[in-house]
Design a protein around this motif. Sequence first.
Motif, PDB file in Angstrom:
ATOM      1  N   SER A   1      -7.584  -1.278 -12.290  1.00 53.20           N
ATOM      2  CA  SER A   1      -6.509  -1.936 -11.554  1.00 53.20           C
ATOM      3  C   SER A   1      -5.686  -2.842 -12.475  1.00 53.20           C
ATOM      4  O   SER A   1      -4.453  -2.825 -12.438  1.00 53.20           O
ATOM      5  CB  SER A   1      -7.097  -2.750 -10.405  1.00 53.20           C
ATOM      6  OG  SER A   1      -6.092  -3.394  -9.685  1.00 53.20           O
TER       7      SER A   1
ATOM      8  N   LYS B   1      -1.502   5.164  -9.477  1.00 50.90           N
ATOM      9  CA  LYS B   1      -2.763   5.719  -8.981  1.00 50.90           C
ATOM     10  C   LYS B   1      -3.560   4.629  -8.276  1.00 50.90           C
ATOM     11  O   LYS B   1      -3.481   3.452  -8.625  1.00 50.90           O
ATOM     12  CB  LYS B   1      -3.623   6.250 -10.134  1.00 50.90           C
ATOM     13  CG  LYS B   1      -3.206   7.579 -10.676  1.00 50.90           C
ATOM     14  CD  LYS B   1      -4.224   8.018 -11.732  1.00 50.90           C
ATOM     15  CE  LYS B   1      -3.855   9.311 -12.361  1.00 50.90           C
ATOM     16  NZ  LYS B   1      -4.823   9.692 -13.418  1.00 50.90           N
ATOM     17  N   ARG B   2      -4.349   5.031  -7.311  1.00 53.86           N
ATOM     18  CA  ARG B   2      -5.255   4.097  -6.644  1.00 53.86           C
ATOM     19  C   ARG B   2      -6.325   3.656  -7.630  1.00 53.86           C
ATOM     20  O   ARG B   2      -6.683   4.400  -8.554  1.00 53.86           O
ATOM     21  CB  ARG B   2      -5.923   4.751  -5.433  1.00 53.86           C
ATOM     22  CG  ARG B   2      -4.936   5.243  -4.414  1.00 53.86           C
ATOM     23  CD  ARG B   2      -4.330   4.075  -3.707  1.00 53.86           C
ATOM     24  NE  ARG B   2      -3.493   4.563  -2.629  1.00 53.86           N
ATOM     25  CZ  ARG B   2      -2.669   3.809  -1.981  1.00 53.86           C
ATOM     26  NH1 ARG B   2      -2.546   2.543  -2.292  1.00 53.86           N
ATOM     27  NH2 ARG B   2      -1.941   4.292  -0.999  1.00 53.86           N
TER      28      ARG B   2
END
Length: 77
Positions: A42, A72-73
């Motif tokens: 993240s 992207k997650r």
Amino acid sequence: MSQTHALISADLAFSDRQRPMPLLAALAVSVAVTSSKWARQSRTRGALKHLDPRLLRDIGLTPDAADIEANKRFWRS
């Protein structure tokens, strides 16, 4: 030393012993390592959003590729 490396080192030190790791402890280590990995992904993906095209070129990414990666997650590899 990063938290992930410390957890993995602790896990490996424990697994060097003859007795197996208790199930709950193995689960806790797995959760900690996974959450550390997701936090790192993240952070690095968030940082990609702020790099200018010159810096992206330096690390071998196009702006489009960086945008795809940055969006992207956190749980995606």
